[in-house]
Design a protein around this motif. Sequence first.
Motif, short mmCIF file in Angstrom:
data_model
loop_
_atom_site.label_atom_id
_atom_site.label_comp_id
_atom_site.label_asym_id
_atom_site.label_seq_id
_atom_site.Cartn_x
_atom_site.Cartn_y
_atom_site.Cartn_z
N ILE A 155 0.68 -1.51 -0.02
CA ILE A 155 0.30 0.30 0.06
C ILE A 155 1.04 1.29 -0.04
CG2 ILE A 155 -1.48 1.34 1.48
CD1 ILE A 155 -3.29 -1.13 2.53
N ASP A 156 1.73 1.02 1.18
CA ASP A 156 3.00 2.33 1.27
C ASP A 156 3.32 2.48 -0.48
OD1 ASP A 156 4.45 4.24 2.63
OD2 ASP A 156 6.39 3.43 1.90
N PHE A 157 4.05 1.57 -1.46
CA PHE A 157 4.87 1.32 -2.60
C PHE A 157 3.70 2.71 -3.69
CE2 PHE A 157 5.31 0.16 -6.42
CZ PHE A 157 5.73 0.10 -7.21
N PHE A 158 2.22 1.72 -3.53
CA PHE A 158 1.49 2.03 -4.49
C PHE A 158 0.86 3.88 -4.24
CE2 PHE A 158 -0.01 -2.47 -5.46
CZ PHE A 158 1.07 -1.84 -6.81
N MET A 159 1.10 3.99 -3.06
CA MET A 159 0.46 5.22 -2.91
C MET A 159 1.94 6.45 -3.16
SD MET A 159 -1.48 4.92 0.84
CE MET A 159 -1.61 6.83 1.01
N HIS A 160 2.28 6.12 -3.06
CA HIS A 160 4.27 6.42 -3.23
C HIS A 160 4.36 6.74 -4.71
CE1 HIS A 160 7.86 8.55 -1.67
NE2 HIS A 160 8.23 7.82 -2.85
N SER A 161 3.83 6.08 -4.95
CA SER A 161 3.99 6.06 -6.33
C SER A 161 2.88 6.88 -6.91
CB SER A 161 4.26 4.74 -6.65
OG SER A 161 3.13 4.01 -7.20
N LEU A 162 1.65 6.79 -6.79
CA LEU A 162 0.34 7.64 -7.14
C LEU A 162 1.01 9.16 -7.04
CD1 LEU A 162 -2.44 5.84 -5.99
CD2 LEU A 162 -1.23 6.32 -8.74
N GLN A 163 1.69 9.81 -5.23
CA GLN A 163 1.67 10.88 -5.27
C GLN A 163 3.29 11.43 -6.50
OE1 GLN A 163 3.55 10.73 -1.16
NE2 GLN A 163 1.23 10.78 -0.79
N ILE A 164 4.11 10.40 -6.95
CA ILE A 164 5.37 10.29 -7.67
C ILE A 164 4.63 11.05 -9.39
CG2 ILE A 164 7.13 9.74 -8.94
CD1 ILE A 164 8.40 8.38 -6.29
#
Length: 124
Positions: A113-122
């Motif tokens: 979840i952290d990976f997907f949320m961080h990649s969406l913010q980038i």
Amino acid sequence: MPELQFKFSRQRRWMFSLLSIYVLGWGFTSYQTIFLGLVFGTSLSLFNLWLMVRKMKQFDESVSQGRKVRSLGSFSRFATAALAVVVSMRYPEQLNLISVVIGLMTSYIVIMIDFFMHSLQIHK
């Protein structure tokens, strides 16, 4: 490596938030064995996450110094999971085995979840 520490602190906050929700569920609902199993499994999952981050730091230091790398500590994480299952099978009236196993998987779910949320913010 500072990026790893930043990710770990972010994931640790997620884990502590989930643990607090589980403790509230244990205290205020009638599903105490389920929530106690989640607390127990998630606590050990947080420990496994900490072990993995520590081993990754050691791995990075070994590679940068040109030393031989042993392992990333999979055996200790498997042993922690086996301990959780043994304890939950020994005390089934306090700990629900399925919720302990779900709790053990929590760190991996939080990492995804952290990976997907961080990649969406980038990409914004």
